[in-house]
Scaffold this motif. Structure first.
Motif, PDB file in Angstrom:
ATOM      1  N   ILE A  50       0.841  -1.206   0.000  1.00  0.00           N
ATOM      2  CA  ILE A  50       0.000   0.000   0.000  1.00  0.00           C
ATOM      3  C   ILE A  50       0.872   1.250   0.000  1.00  0.00           C
ATOM      4  CG2 ILE A  50      -1.671   1.313   1.357  1.00  0.00           C
ATOM      5  CD1 ILE A  50      -2.809  -1.395   2.307  1.00  0.00           C
ATOM      6  N   ALA A  51       1.949   1.228   0.770  1.00  0.00           N
ATOM      7  CA  ALA A  51       2.866   2.371   0.801  1.00  0.00           C
ATOM      8  C   ALA A  51       3.514   2.591  -0.565  1.00  0.00           C
ATOM      9  CB  ALA A  51       3.933   2.148   1.874  1.00  0.00           C
ATOM     10  N   TYR A  52       3.898   1.498  -1.234  1.00  0.00           N
ATOM     11  CA  TYR A  52       4.466   1.626  -2.572  1.00  0.00           C
ATOM     12  C   TYR A  52       3.451   2.214  -3.539  1.00  0.00           C
ATOM     13  CZ  TYR A  52       9.012  -0.685  -2.107  1.00  0.00           C
ATOM     14  OH  TYR A  52      10.316  -0.981  -1.796  1.00  0.00           O
ATOM     15  N   ALA A  53       2.195   1.817  -3.412  1.00  0.00           N
ATOM     16  CA  ALA A  53       1.154   2.347  -4.297  1.00  0.00           C
ATOM     17  C   ALA A  53       1.040   3.863  -4.136  1.00  0.00           C
ATOM     18  CB  ALA A  53      -0.182   1.672  -4.004  1.00  0.00           C
ATOM     19  N   PHE A  54       1.051   4.350  -2.891  1.00  0.00           N
ATOM     20  CA  PHE A  54       0.999   5.786  -2.657  1.00  0.00           C
ATOM     21  C   PHE A  54       2.230   6.483  -3.219  1.00  0.00           C
ATOM     22  CE2 PHE A  54      -2.236   4.927   0.682  1.00  0.00           C
ATOM     23  CZ  PHE A  54      -3.167   5.889   0.298  1.00  0.00           C
ATOM     24  N   ARG A  55       3.381   5.830  -3.110  1.00  0.00           N
ATOM     25  CA  ARG A  55       4.604   6.438  -3.647  1.00  0.00           C
ATOM     26  C   ARG A  55       4.531   6.567  -5.164  1.00  0.00           C
ATOM     27  NH1 ARG A  55      10.624   4.167  -2.385  1.00  0.00           N
ATOM     28  NH2 ARG A  55      10.146   2.732  -4.083  1.00  0.00           N
ATOM     29  N   PHE A  56       3.969   5.565  -5.828  1.00  0.00           N
ATOM     30  CA  PHE A  56       3.783   5.668  -7.277  1.00  0.00           C
ATOM     31  C   PHE A  56       2.925   6.880  -7.615  1.00  0.00           C
ATOM     32  CE2 PHE A  56       4.773   0.986  -7.735  1.00  0.00           C
ATOM     33  CZ  PHE A  56       5.845   1.166  -8.595  1.00  0.00           C
ATOM     34  N   VAL A  57       1.851   7.085  -6.858  1.00  0.00           N
ATOM     35  CA  VAL A  57       0.965   8.224  -7.116  1.00  0.00           C
ATOM     36  C   VAL A  57       1.718   9.537  -6.917  1.00  0.00           C
ATOM     37  CG1 VAL A  57      -1.099   9.433  -6.345  1.00  0.00           C
ATOM     38  CG2 VAL A  57      -1.118   6.936  -6.551  1.00  0.00           C
ATOM     39  N   LEU A  58       2.495   9.630  -5.837  1.00  0.00           N
ATOM     40  CA  LEU A  58       3.266  10.842  -5.569  1.00  0.00           C
ATOM     41  C   LEU A  58       4.310  11.093  -6.646  1.00  0.00           C
ATOM     42  CD1 LEU A  58       3.779  10.547  -1.696  1.00  0.00           C
ATOM     43  CD2 LEU A  58       2.224  12.081  -2.919  1.00  0.00           C
ATOM     44  N   ASN A  59       4.814  10.008  -7.264  1.00  0.00           N
ATOM     45  CA  ASN A  59       5.801  10.141  -8.336  1.00  0.00           C
ATOM     46  C   ASN A  59       5.158  10.236  -9.721  1.00  0.00           C
ATOM     47  OD1 ASN A  59       7.987  10.058  -6.581  1.00  0.00           O
ATOM     48  ND2 ASN A  59       8.195   7.837  -6.703  1.00  0.00           N
ATOM     49  N   ARG A  60       3.874  10.556  -9.736  1.00  0.00           N
ATOM     50  CA  ARG A  60       3.122  10.770 -10.979  1.00  0.00           C
ATOM     51  C   ARG A  60       3.074   9.514 -11.850  1.00  0.00           C
ATOM     52  NH1 ARG A  60       5.142  16.908 -12.710  1.00  0.00           N
ATOM     53  NH2 ARG A  60       4.545  17.916 -10.723  1.00  0.00           N
ATOM     54  N   ALA A  61       2.912   8.391 -11.192  1.00  0.00           N
ATOM     55  CA  ALA A  61       2.750   7.118 -11.903  1.00  0.00           C
ATOM     56  C   ALA A  61       1.532   6.399 -11.334  1.00  0.00           C
ATOM     57  CB  ALA A  61       4.001   6.264 -11.756  1.00  0.00           C
ATOM     58  N   PRO A  62       0.334   7.034 -11.451  1.00  0.00           N
ATOM     59  CA  PRO A  62      -0.862   6.447 -10.815  1.00  0.00           C
ATOM     60  C   PRO A  62      -1.229   5.073 -11.364  1.00  0.00           C
ATOM     61  CG  PRO A  62      -1.463   8.246 -12.313  1.00  0.00           C
ATOM     62  CD  PRO A  62       0.023   8.288 -12.162  1.00  0.00           C
ATOM     63  N   ARG A  63      -0.960   4.826 -12.651  1.00  0.00           N
ATOM     64  CA  ARG A  63      -1.287   3.508 -13.205  1.00  0.00           C
ATOM     65  C   ARG A  63      -0.507   2.401 -12.511  1.00  0.00           C
ATOM     66  NH1 ARG A  63      -1.630   4.484 -19.799  1.00  0.00           N
ATOM     67  NH2 ARG A  63      -3.422   5.916 -19.750  1.00  0.00           N
ATOM     68  N   ASN A  64       0.735   2.689 -12.172  1.00  0.00           N
ATOM     69  CA  ASN A  64       1.521   1.677 -11.466  1.00  0.00           C
ATOM     70  C   ASN A  64       1.119   1.577 -10.000  1.00  0.00           C
ATOM     71  OD1 ASN A  64       2.913   0.666 -13.635  1.00  0.00           O
ATOM     72  ND2 ASN A  64       4.688   1.999 -13.369  1.00  0.00           N
ATOM     73  N   GLY A  65       0.577   2.650  -9.441  1.00  0.00           N
ATOM     74  CA  GLY A  65       0.005   2.552  -8.111  1.00  0.00           C
ATOM     75  C   GLY A  65      -1.165   1.590  -8.102  1.00  0.00           C
ATOM     76  N   VAL A  66      -2.003   1.680  -9.129  1.00  0.00           N
ATOM     77  CA  VAL A  66      -3.125   0.743  -9.250  1.00  0.00           C
ATOM     78  C   VAL A  66      -2.608  -0.675  -9.458  1.00  0.00           C
ATOM     79  CG1 VAL A  66      -5.105   0.089 -10.687  1.00  0.00           C
ATOM     80  CG2 VAL A  66      -4.705   2.500 -10.122  1.00  0.00           C
ATOM     81  N   ALA A  67      -1.555  -0.837 -10.302  1.00  0.00           N
ATOM     82  CA  ALA A  67      -0.993  -2.166 -10.559  1.00  0.00           C
ATOM     83  C   ALA A  67      -0.448  -2.791  -9.279  1.00  0.00           C
ATOM     84  CB  ALA A  67       0.104  -2.081 -11.621  1.00  0.00           C
ATOM     85  N   ALA A  68       0.164  -1.980  -8.416  1.00  0.00           N
ATOM     86  CA  ALA A  68       0.684  -2.503  -7.144  1.00  0.00           C
ATOM     87  C   ALA A  68      -0.454  -3.029  -6.269  1.00  0.00           C
ATOM     88  CB  ALA A  68       1.468  -1.419  -6.411  1.00  0.00           C
ATOM     89  N   LEU A  69      -1.547  -2.285  -6.197  1.00  0.00           N
ATOM     90  CA  LEU A  69      -2.688  -2.718  -5.391  1.00  0.00           C
ATOM     91  C   LEU A  69      -3.365  -3.935  -6.008  1.00  0.00           C
ATOM     92  CD1 LEU A  69      -4.252   0.744  -4.458  1.00  0.00           C
ATOM     93  CD2 LEU A  69      -2.829  -0.741  -3.026  1.00  0.00           C
ATOM     94  N   GLU A  70      -3.458  -3.961  -7.342  1.00  0.00           N
ATOM     95  CA  GLU A  70      -4.042  -5.124  -8.004  1.00  0.00           C
ATOM     96  C   GLU A  70      -3.201  -6.374  -7.777  1.00  0.00           C
ATOM     97  OE1 GLU A  70      -6.367  -3.056 -11.801  1.00  0.00           O
ATOM     98  OE2 GLU A  70      -4.289  -3.750 -12.024  1.00  0.00           O
ATOM     99  N   GLY A  71      -1.874  -6.223  -7.863  1.00  0.00           N
ATOM    100  CA  GLY A  71      -0.987  -7.358  -7.622  1.00  0.00           C
ATOM    101  C   GLY A  71      -1.084  -7.846  -6.194  1.00  0.00           C
ATOM    102  N   MET A  72      -1.107  -6.903  -5.255  1.00  0.00           N
ATOM    103  CA  MET A  72      -1.257  -7.275  -3.841  1.00  0.00           C
ATOM    104  C   MET A  72      -2.559  -8.047  -3.621  1.00  0.00           C
ATOM    105  SD  MET A  72      -1.903  -4.725  -0.613  1.00  0.00           S
ATOM    106  CE  MET A  72      -3.591  -4.494  -1.190  1.00  0.00           C
ATOM    107  N   THR A  73      -3.644  -7.557  -4.193  1.00  0.00           N
ATOM    108  CA  THR A  73      -4.943  -8.212  -4.036  1.00  0.00           C
ATOM    109  C   THR A  73      -4.932  -9.605  -4.656  1.00  0.00           C
ATOM    110  OG1 THR A  73      -6.043  -6.052  -4.083  1.00  0.00           O
ATOM    111  CG2 THR A  73      -7.415  -7.985  -4.479  1.00  0.00           C
ATOM    112  N   ALA A  74      -4.303  -9.720  -5.828  1.00  0.00           N
ATOM    113  CA  ALA A  74      -4.205 -11.029  -6.477  1.00  0.00           C
ATOM    114  C   ALA A  74      -3.402 -12.002  -5.624  1.00  0.00           C
ATOM    115  CB  ALA A  74      -3.575 -10.884  -7.857  1.00  0.00           C
TER     116      ALA A  74
END
Length: 324
Positions: free
Chosen positions: A284-308
């Protein structure tokens, strides 16, 4: 892969070795690789090659070549699908387990370029230290002096993440070999020497990861047989060129981000289940970091991978096997 083969062709005469390649990219990539290494005079057709011979499962085609500059056979197999990293390793390791006469296997990423004495140093450390697996000194991409890995990875349980041992050190810096080997949980998959005895006892790589964490999983399983570090085994590595996992946050591929976070869940559930909540928080922390680094799609991918990972998904993601 051609750069790796060229580096291997200049390796020291001893120890001797043959090369087995699994091409996961399909028939066009297989044909292009064969054509390139022949045109660049890295390889030539082997004397005993029988064109059109039946390819063993899971390959749809094979070519038997040999290095031009040394007596090493090169067998290239075209996989019937993308088998992933562990699947590609196992595709050749599985039939080799039925053969006699080899003491160990050197697993190299196709974007690795080993120094001439890299294999000799790995074998020497395995034999002198009685180690089941041994890692190399992996250089940072694009550098001849900066270290990416000294031997491999350490898994930090309290933060539920892996760290690269020796990251950022200068190549010639002093080495505390016992301390590094105590810290190691796995050699880096970019260059790992695994003894026959080790494979016999712990089995093959786990293909359920598909990509990422299979080397760490294998190393943790091998710790009881000893993990070693051969500092004189130097390997340059063009990090991320095979998976799109190098560079800026936004440049990371969706597949790489998804599998890193999915497989981290898979790994901790298997080996350190009490740290699973910590790993979820980390993703979850990595997902927020992706968003802060202007990579929201990868933030979503991190959460999707975690959920999977929480759901227990393994292997190639369905959306990767059958892209829409």
């Amino acid at each position: 892969m051609a750069h790796c083969l060229a580096a291997l062709s200049a390796a020291s005469p001893s120890p001797g070795f043959d090369i087995f390649i699994c091409e996961n990219g399909g028939l066009p990539a297989f044909q292009a690789l064969v054509q390139r290494v022949i045109q660049e005079e890295i390889c030539r057709a082997a004397v005993e090659e029988a064109r059109g011979e039946a390819a063993p499962d899971p390959f749809v085609a094979i070519r038997r070549l040999e290095l031009v500059l040394r007596r090493s056979k090169v067998t290239i197999g075209c996989a019937n699908e993308n088998l992933g990293y562990a699947g590609g390793v196992n595709a050749w390791l599985r039939p080799l387990m039925g053969c006699e006469g080899w003491k160990g296997v050197w697993i190299l990423n196709p974007d690795a370029e080993p120094a001439g004495d890299a294999l000799g140093a790995l074998v020497a450390r395995a034999e002198a230290g009685g180690k089941g697996m041994v890692g190399s000194t992996i250089l940072e991409a694009g550098s001849e002096e900066v270290v990416r890995f000294r031997g491999g990875l350490q898994w930090r349980k309290l933060s539920a993440r892996s760290v690269a041992i020796g990251l950022g050190e200068r190549l010639g810096a002093p080495v505390d070999l016992p301390a590094i080997e105590r810290a190691m949980d796995s050699p880096s998959g970019a260059s790992m020497y695994v003894t026959r005895r080790c494979v016999d006892q712990i089995g093959l790589m786990d293909e359920s990861y598909f990509l990422f964490f299979e080397d760490l999983d294998w190393g943790v399983r091998a710790k009881k047989l000893g993990l070693g570090y051969a500092s004189a085994s130097v390997v340059a590595h063009r990090r991320g060129t095979t998976t799109g996992s190098a560079g800026r946050s936004a440049a990371l591929s969706r597949l790489a981000v998804y599998l890193l976070h999915r497989n981290a869940i898979h790994f901790v559930r298997r080996h350190y289940p009490w740290t699973l909540p910590l790993r979820i928080i980390m993703s979850i922390a990595y997902a927020f970091r992706f968003v802060l680094n202007r990579a929201p799609r990868n933030g979503v991918a991190a959460l999707e991978g975690m959920t999977a990972g929480i759901r227990g998904e393994t292997g190639a993601p369905s959306w990767h096997r059958n892209p829409s």
